[in-house]
Structures are given as C-alpha cells and as structure tokens.
Design an enzyme around this catalytic site. Sequence first.
Site, PDB file in Angstrom:
ATOM      1  CG  ASN A  36      35.325 -53.098 -75.351  1.00 29.81           C
ATOM      2  OD1 ASN A  36      35.557 -53.791 -75.738  1.00 29.81           O
ATOM      3  ND2 ASN A  36      34.644 -52.896 -74.171  1.00 29.81           N
ATOM      4  CB  ILE A  37      35.997 -49.517 -81.446  1.00 28.50           C
ATOM      5  CG1 ILE A  37      34.593 -50.596 -81.986  1.00 28.50           C
ATOM      6  CG2 ILE A  37      37.304 -50.097 -81.599  1.00 28.50           C
ATOM      7  CD1 ILE A  37      34.838 -50.975 -83.319  1.00 28.50           C
ATOM      8  CG  HIS A  41      41.711 -53.039 -80.034  1.00 30.87           C
ATOM      9  ND1 HIS A  41      40.998 -54.013 -79.577  1.00 30.87           N
ATOM     10  CD2 HIS A  41      43.162 -53.250 -80.236  1.00 30.87           C
ATOM     11  CE1 HIS A  41      42.094 -55.226 -79.111  1.00 30.87           C
ATOM     12  NE2 HIS A  41      43.292 -54.432 -79.680  1.00 30.87           N
ATOM     13  CG  ASN A  73      35.219 -63.305 -68.505  1.00 31.44           C
ATOM     14  OD1 ASN A  73      33.950 -63.963 -68.823  1.00 31.44           O
ATOM     15  ND2 ASN A  73      36.211 -62.976 -69.298  1.00 31.44           N
ATOM     16  NE  ARG A  78      31.362 -53.746 -84.299  1.00 31.53           N
ATOM     17  CZ  ARG A  78      32.798 -53.996 -84.052  1.00 31.53           C
ATOM     18  NH1 ARG A  78      33.627 -54.098 -85.099  1.00 31.53           N
ATOM     19  NH2 ARG A  78      33.412 -53.970 -83.032  1.00 31.53           N
TER      20      ARG A  78
HETATM   21  N1  APR Z   1      29.965 -59.773 -67.977  1.00 31.45           N
HETATM   22  C1  APR Z   1      31.445 -60.046 -68.019  1.00 31.45           C
HETATM   23  N2  APR Z   1      31.958 -60.729 -68.895  1.00 31.45           N
HETATM   24  C2  APR Z   1      31.318 -61.228 -69.759  1.00 31.45           C
HETATM   25  C3  APR Z   1      29.939 -60.593 -70.264  1.00 31.45           C
HETATM   26  C4  APR Z   1      29.392 -60.114 -69.183  1.00 31.45           C
HETATM   27  N3  APR Z   1      27.917 -59.894 -69.519  1.00 31.45           N
HETATM   28  N4  APR Z   1      29.606 -61.228 -71.389  1.00 31.45           N
HETATM   29  C5  APR Z   1      30.488 -61.816 -71.749  1.00 31.45           C
HETATM   30  N5  APR Z   1      31.604 -61.829 -71.113  1.00 31.45           N
HETATM   31  C6  APR Z   1      32.973 -62.233 -71.451  1.00 31.45           C
HETATM   32  C7  APR Z   1      33.122 -63.458 -72.188  1.00 31.45           C
HETATM   33  O1  APR Z   1      33.206 -64.370 -71.000  1.00 31.45           O
HETATM   34  C8  APR Z   1      34.545 -63.308 -73.023  1.00 31.45           C
HETATM   35  O2  APR Z   1      35.673 -63.789 -72.016  1.00 31.45           O
HETATM   36  O3  APR Z   1      33.543 -61.409 -72.311  1.00 31.45           O
HETATM   37  C9  APR Z   1      34.658 -61.893 -73.251  1.00 31.45           C
HETATM   38  C10 APR Z   1      34.422 -61.529 -74.598  1.00 31.45           C
HETATM   39  O4  APR Z   1      35.363 -62.095 -75.349  1.00 31.45           O
HETATM   40  P1  APR Z   1      35.512 -61.645 -76.644  1.00 31.45           P
HETATM   41  O5  APR Z   1      34.090 -61.948 -77.771  1.00 31.45           O
HETATM   42  O6  APR Z   1      36.896 -62.498 -77.463  1.00 31.45           O
HETATM   43  O7  APR Z   1      35.820 -60.020 -76.716  1.00 31.45           O
HETATM   44  P2  APR Z   1      37.286 -59.474 -76.351  1.00 31.45           P
HETATM   45  O8  APR Z   1      38.223 -60.239 -75.434  1.00 31.45           O
HETATM   46  O9  APR Z   1      37.050 -57.932 -76.007  1.00 31.45           O
HETATM   47  O10 APR Z   1      38.101 -59.445 -77.749  1.00 31.45           O
HETATM   48  C11 APR Z   1      39.389 -58.788 -77.879  1.00 31.45           C
HETATM   49  O11 APR Z   1      39.452 -59.212 -80.327  1.00 31.45           O
HETATM   50  O12 APR Z   1      38.241 -59.185 -82.251  1.00 31.45           O
HETATM   51  C12 APR Z   1      39.184 -58.515 -81.604  1.00 31.45           C
HETATM   52  O13 APR Z   1      39.543 -56.305 -81.774  1.00 31.45           O
HETATM   53  C13 APR Z   1      38.727 -57.320 -81.297  1.00 31.45           C
HETATM   54  O14 APR Z   1      38.940 -55.885 -79.188  1.00 31.45           O
HETATM   55  C14 APR Z   1      38.359 -57.091 -79.545  1.00 31.45           C
HETATM   56  C15 APR Z   1      39.497 -58.238 -79.415  1.00 31.45           C
END
Ligand code: APR
Length: 249
Positions: free
Chosen positions: A107-108, A124, A217, A68
């Site tokens: 985000n990292i 995180h 979102n 990553r």
């Molecule tokens: N624009 C806006 N939103 C988006 C886009 C985009 N182009 N692409 C994806 N998304 C949204 C998805 O609909 C989803 O709701 O981003 C979100 C991503 O969700 P996750 O993959 O669960 O990521 P996140 O919410 O940041 O996870 C939180 O979980 O695994 C741990 O430590 C990790 O920080 C992370 C935490």
Amino acid sequence: MQQDRHHTDMVAARRIVVLTGAGISAESGIRTFRASDGLWEDHKVEDVATPEGFAANPVAVHQFYNDRRRLLLNASIRPNPAHTALARLEHSVIDLPGHDFLLITQNIDNLHERAGSRALVHMHGELLKMRCEQSGLSFDIREDLMLDTCCRCCREPGNLRPDVVWFGEIPLSMAKITKALTQCDLFIAIGTSGNVYPAAGFFELAREHGAHTVELNLESTNADFDEHICGPASTVVPDYVERLLSSAN
Ligand code: APR
C-alpha cells in the site's frame, strides 16, 4: 472448511514477516483495486500506473494520484484496528531476544505509520512522496503535484513524478524483503489478492525456508497457504494478533 496443515498455535513464532495489501485499508475508507468497486474498474492500469502512461499523459497521472492523496489526507481516513493490531504485535516482539519483525506493505497510504508501525517497508512506494527524475531525490508532498511543480534540487518544473512503483518497475527494498522471507518462521499475508508479483510469491519463498504461512482475507484467495482465516481485517487481525501474543506467553 479450508485445509489447514496446522494452526499457528503450534508454531513458535519468533521471526515474523507480515505482508499487507489494499484490503487492510478498505475499512478505513480507501478503495482496493480489483473488487467490483475497485480502482481498476474506472482507470486503465496502463494509463495511470505505468511509466509509458506517465510519459503519454502526465497531467492525467498526476490527477489520479492527486485525487488519492487528497482522500488519504481527509480527516475521515484513519488507521483501523487491523493497522493498530500490527503495530502492537511489532512493539510486543521486536525487542524480545531471538525475535524479529518486518511489515511489508504494497500500500502507498500512510496508515501503518499512523498506527505506530516502524519496522515497515513500502515496496510500492508512498503516495505522500514525490521524486525528482533528474536527481533521484524524494520529497514529502501533501498537496497536488502539478506539471509546473518545481523540485527543490533542480529548482525547475517538469522533473517530478509520484514516488510510487509502477507496473514494469522494480519494487523497493527487495534485498531486505528477501532476507527476511528466508529467515522468518511465520509469514502472514493480510488483505491482498495475490495478483501481483513479486509480492504474490513471498509466501512460497517463506514456506520453502520453513515458515508457517497464514492468509487473512475477506475471502480465501485459494493460494496454497498453510492456514486461511476469513473475515474483515478490522476483526480477524486483532483476534489473530491476540492469539499470537497469548500463545507466546
Ligand atoms: N478485510 C480483509 N481483506 C479485504 C477486505 C477487508 N475489509 N476488503 C477487501 N479485502 C481483500 C480482497 O478480498 C482482496 O483479496 O483485499 C484484497 C485486495 O486485493 P487487490 O484490490 O488486488 O489489492 P492488492 O492485493 O493490494 O493489489 C496488489 O496491485 O494494482 C497493484 O500496486 C497495486 O499494490 C497493489 C497491487
């Protein structure tokens, strides 16, 4: 049509807290976690994102974060208009009397910094940092972290780990985050699925203290925000920031 209790335009947004998740970096080329092509589709969380997984197989965990980190440092990975818009929002309000701004990211990656954000906390941790488990000191890192990498404090191998928060560990800057949540009048969540606490509960704490809560979102998470704005972050975030700044004048 999502139920909108009221629109941002009616809110005197002076103290703003933003929470971002993996979705804000998706259009920059960084994978999210829980989409169909997400990181958790081809890695088990317990193997690569827990202290137990690191103790059991540190080489595999280093490889997961080294892959990553290499991607993040690839020239093709750059902040997108959503990151840039948040930096612009910060710079526009942070010096105004009675205003405040805090960007909390799950985000990292370092795309918020590269876009110019400064009032930023990485709850995180950070991919471009490593931490010595003996001294607790953090160091910048831009190459692979290996088992035999020596830390500059102990000058011996085997004490270093990625400076990220794993499942079961306490997120960073929680006192600062909680204070900001209880004092803000506008809480904006961008690109996060709301699956992981404590971040998933931030909007409720903010609303309990009178904030207007907005979710931006790709699709609605159906969490009980006051306002839902759907679309790709690189489009909806700049538009929303423009709306905020024009209603502020
Ligand atoms: N624009 C806006 N939103 C988006 C886009 C985009 N182009 N692409 C994806 N998304 C949204 C998805 O609909 C989803 O709701 O981003 C979100 C991503 O969700 P996750 O993959 O669960 O990521 P996140 O919410 O940041 O996870 C939180 O979980 O695994 C741990 O430590 C990790 O920080 C992370 C935490």
